[in-house]
Design a protein around this motif. Structure first.
Motif, PDB file in Angstrom:
ATOM      1  N   VAL A  96      47.771  39.837  30.234  1.00  0.00           N
ATOM      2  CA  VAL A  96      46.891  40.006  29.076  1.00  0.00           C
ATOM      3  C   VAL A  96      47.703  40.576  27.909  1.00  0.00           C
ATOM      4  CG1 VAL A  96      44.915  41.315  28.182  1.00  0.00           C
ATOM      5  CG2 VAL A  96      44.770  40.218  30.423  1.00  0.00           C
ATOM      6  N   GLU A  97      48.559  41.533  28.171  1.00  0.00           N
ATOM      7  CA  GLU A  97      49.393  42.116  27.112  1.00  0.00           C
ATOM      8  C   GLU A  97      50.324  41.074  26.516  1.00  0.00           C
ATOM      9  OE1 GLU A  97      51.432  44.619  24.438  1.00  0.00           O
ATOM     10  OE2 GLU A  97      49.432  44.590  25.270  1.00  0.00           O
ATOM     11  N   LEU A 113      45.363  30.217  23.420  1.00  0.00           N
ATOM     12  CA  LEU A 113      43.956  30.483  23.097  1.00  0.00           C
ATOM     13  C   LEU A 113      43.003  30.022  24.196  1.00  0.00           C
ATOM     14  CD1 LEU A 113      43.809  29.855  19.248  1.00  0.00           C
ATOM     15  CD2 LEU A 113      43.638  32.046  20.460  1.00  0.00           C
ATOM     16  N   PRO A 114      43.187  28.831  24.786  1.00  0.00           N
ATOM     17  CA  PRO A 114      42.278  28.467  25.881  1.00  0.00           C
ATOM     18  C   PRO A 114      42.352  29.449  27.054  1.00  0.00           C
ATOM     19  CG  PRO A 114      43.424  26.521  25.098  1.00  0.00           C
ATOM     20  CD  PRO A 114      44.067  27.714  24.426  1.00  0.00           C
ATOM     21  N   LEU A 115      43.547  29.937  27.367  1.00  0.00           N
ATOM     22  CA  LEU A 115      43.681  30.907  28.456  1.00  0.00           C
ATOM     23  C   LEU A 115      43.067  32.249  28.077  1.00  0.00           C
ATOM     24  CD1 LEU A 115      47.301  30.134  29.679  1.00  0.00           C
ATOM     25  CD2 LEU A 115      45.142  29.488  30.747  1.00  0.00           C
ATOM     26  N   ALA A 116      43.276  32.657  26.841  1.00  0.00           N
ATOM     27  CA  ALA A 116      42.693  33.922  26.382  1.00  0.00           C
ATOM     28  C   ALA A 116      41.166  33.856  26.416  1.00  0.00           C
ATOM     29  CB  ALA A 116      43.184  34.252  24.974  1.00  0.00           C
ATOM     30  N   LEU A 117      40.608  32.709  26.060  1.00  0.00           N
ATOM     31  CA  LEU A 117      39.151  32.566  26.096  1.00  0.00           C
ATOM     32  C   LEU A 117      38.628  32.633  27.532  1.00  0.00           C
ATOM     33  CD1 LEU A 117      38.451  29.921  23.328  1.00  0.00           C
ATOM     34  CD2 LEU A 117      38.115  32.392  23.249  1.00  0.00           C
ATOM     35  N   GLU A 118      39.397  32.129  28.486  1.00  0.00           N
ATOM     36  CA  GLU A 118      39.008  32.261  29.893  1.00  0.00           C
ATOM     37  C   GLU A 118      38.908  33.733  30.271  1.00  0.00           C
ATOM     38  OE1 GLU A 118      38.095  30.228  32.330  1.00  0.00           O
ATOM     39  OE2 GLU A 118      38.176  28.511  30.996  1.00  0.00           O
ATOM     40  N   VAL A 119      39.905  34.512  29.869  1.00  0.00           N
ATOM     41  CA  VAL A 119      39.897  35.946  30.176  1.00  0.00           C
ATOM     42  C   VAL A 119      38.730  36.614  29.473  1.00  0.00           C
ATOM     43  CG1 VAL A 119      41.169  38.118  29.881  1.00  0.00           C
ATOM     44  CG2 VAL A 119      42.383  36.058  30.606  1.00  0.00           C
ATOM     45  N   LEU A 120      38.536  36.301  28.183  1.00  0.00           N
ATOM     46  CA  LEU A 120      37.479  36.948  27.391  1.00  0.00           C
ATOM     47  C   LEU A 120      36.085  36.557  27.865  1.00  0.00           C
ATOM     48  CD1 LEU A 120      39.085  36.652  23.854  1.00  0.00           C
ATOM     49  CD2 LEU A 120      38.886  38.713  25.280  1.00  0.00           C
ATOM     50  N   ARG A 121      35.933  35.365  28.386  1.00  0.00           N
ATOM     51  CA  ARG A 121      34.631  34.950  28.907  1.00  0.00           C
ATOM     52  C   ARG A 121      34.221  35.865  30.060  1.00  0.00           C
ATOM     53  NH1 ARG A 121      35.837  30.060  30.465  1.00  0.00           N
ATOM     54  NH2 ARG A 121      35.858  29.277  28.362  1.00  0.00           N
ATOM     55  N   ASP A 122      35.182  36.210  30.908  1.00  0.00           N
ATOM     56  CA  ASP A 122      34.892  37.079  32.050  1.00  0.00           C
ATOM     57  C   ASP A 122      34.897  38.556  31.685  1.00  0.00           C
ATOM     58  OD1 ASP A 122      34.641  34.937  33.802  1.00  0.00           O
ATOM     59  OD2 ASP A 122      36.765  34.986  34.342  1.00  0.00           O
ATOM     60  N   ASP A 123      35.754  38.934  30.735  1.00  0.00           N
ATOM     61  CA  ASP A 123      35.898  40.348  30.361  1.00  0.00           C
ATOM     62  C   ASP A 123      36.226  40.445  28.872  1.00  0.00           C
ATOM     63  OD1 ASP A 123      36.374  43.040  30.111  1.00  0.00           O
ATOM     64  OD2 ASP A 123      38.163  43.053  31.378  1.00  0.00           O
ATOM     65  N   MET A 125      36.254  42.718  26.836  1.00  0.00           N
ATOM     66  CA  MET A 125      37.003  43.906  26.424  1.00  0.00           C
ATOM     67  C   MET A 125      38.330  44.034  27.182  1.00  0.00           C
ATOM     68  SD  MET A 125      35.227  44.992  24.000  1.00  0.00           S
ATOM     69  CE  MET A 125      35.891  46.612  23.669  1.00  0.00           C
ATOM     70  N   ALA A 126      38.847  42.916  27.672  1.00  0.00           N
ATOM     71  CA  ALA A 126      40.135  42.924  28.382  1.00  0.00           C
ATOM     72  C   ALA A 126      41.179  43.587  27.499  1.00  0.00           C
ATOM     73  CB  ALA A 126      40.556  41.498  28.718  1.00  0.00           C
ATOM     74  N   GLU A 127      42.035  44.363  28.133  1.00  0.00           N
ATOM     75  CA  GLU A 127      43.021  45.092  27.344  1.00  0.00           C
ATOM     76  C   GLU A 127      44.428  44.876  27.854  1.00  0.00           C
ATOM     77  OE1 GLU A 127      43.052  49.528  28.065  1.00  0.00           O
ATOM     78  OE2 GLU A 127      41.187  48.971  29.077  1.00  0.00           O
ATOM     79  N   GLY A 133      39.836  46.006  24.480  1.00  0.00           N
ATOM     80  CA  GLY A 133      39.428  44.980  23.531  1.00  0.00           C
ATOM     81  C   GLY A 133      40.566  44.462  22.661  1.00  0.00           C
ATOM     82  N   ASP A 134      41.814  44.850  22.955  1.00  0.00           N
ATOM     83  CA  ASP A 134      42.922  44.425  22.079  1.00  0.00           C
ATOM     84  C   ASP A 134      43.185  42.921  22.148  1.00  0.00           C
ATOM     85  OD1 ASP A 134      44.225  44.447  24.575  1.00  0.00           O
ATOM     86  OD2 ASP A 134      45.766  45.874  23.966  1.00  0.00           O
ATOM     87  N   LEU A 135      42.905  42.274  23.282  1.00  0.00           N
ATOM     88  CA  LEU A 135      43.057  40.819  23.346  1.00  0.00           C
ATOM     89  C   LEU A 135      42.017  40.156  22.447  1.00  0.00           C
ATOM     90  CD1 LEU A 135      44.408  38.276  24.486  1.00  0.00           C
ATOM     91  CD2 LEU A 135      42.784  38.392  26.398  1.00  0.00           C
ATOM     92  N   LEU A 136      40.783  40.630  22.502  1.00  0.00           N
ATOM     93  CA  LEU A 136      39.732  40.094  21.634  1.00  0.00           C
ATOM     94  C   LEU A 136      40.114  40.269  20.168  1.00  0.00           C
ATOM     95  CD1 LEU A 136      36.890  38.895  21.221  1.00  0.00           C
ATOM     96  CD2 LEU A 136      36.002  41.233  21.362  1.00  0.00           C
ATOM     97  N   ALA A 137      40.626  41.443  19.818  1.00  0.00           N
ATOM     98  CA  ALA A 137      41.036  41.690  18.428  1.00  0.00           C
ATOM     99  C   ALA A 137      42.133  40.717  18.004  1.00  0.00           C
ATOM    100  CB  ALA A 137      41.520  43.129  18.267  1.00  0.00           C
TER     101      ALA A 137
END
Length: 181
Positions: A96-97, A113-123, A125-127, A133-137
């Motif tokens: 994630v970092e 971005l598609p991989l990040a959206l997979e992570v964000l869909r599940d979490d 506020m992934a950090e 929430g830094d990945l979302l930011a």
């Protein structure tokens, strides 16, 4: 922000279309594995166990994109050196970092971005290493041109962001700007 040669950007776009098909086929698998790994990553009381979260390897950045950058100069900053090193890693080994850092520098967005959206869909506020929430930011602060290029990803992120409540003030502002685009 890093400067990327125009030819590399064109190759990235063409490669993104080809890789996009592979990434889409791996979505269900990626989501299940990423969720399981995130659950395993946290020990008692949600404390990180120190284990690296690896996304499933559904392909990597094509060789011509990985190798298109010259070796960073000896006096390069830590950020520049890190970005160059991360470009050589298989996508499935990025944490994630790593994704947060690369996305924040607008590197490999068609792949990440598609991989990040997979992570964000599940979490959502992934950090990574900065804050919750830094990945979302990193994702919501990409320029509007990014979302014009990949509107389906922008719509998907819009759904994720619109369902969030009780965000820290700075992240609330960033998600509000994204939704207002």
């Amino acid at each position: 922000m890093l400067s990327v040669p125009a030819a590399s950007v064109a190759r990235a776009h063409a490669g993104a279309i080809a890789i996009g098909r592979v990434v889409l086929r791996c979505r269900r698998s990626a989501s299940r594995i990423a969720a399981r790994l995130r659950r395993e990553e946290h020990g008692v009381a949600g404390e990180p166990s120190g284990r690296r979260v690896k996304l499933p390897r559904c392909g990597g950045i094509p060789g011509e994109l990985r190798d298109g950058w010259p070796t960073p100069p000896v006096e390069a900053s830590r950020l520049v050196s890190t970005v160059h090193n991360l470009r050589r890693q298989p996508i499935g080994e990025l944490t994630v970092e790593d994704m947060r850092l690369l996305i924040g520098q607008d590197v490999g967005l068609g792949y990440l971005l598609p991989l990040a959206l997979e992570v964000l869909r599940d979490d959502p506020m992934a950090e990574g290493d900065m804050y919750e929430g830094d990945l979302l930011a990193a994702v919501v602060t990409r320029s509007p041109a990014v979302w014009n290029e990949w509107p389906e990803l922008g719509r998907e992120l819009g759904v994720i962001v619109s369902e969030l409540t009780d965000l820290p003030p700075s992240l609330m502002q960033e998600t509000g700007r994204f939704l207002a685009r």
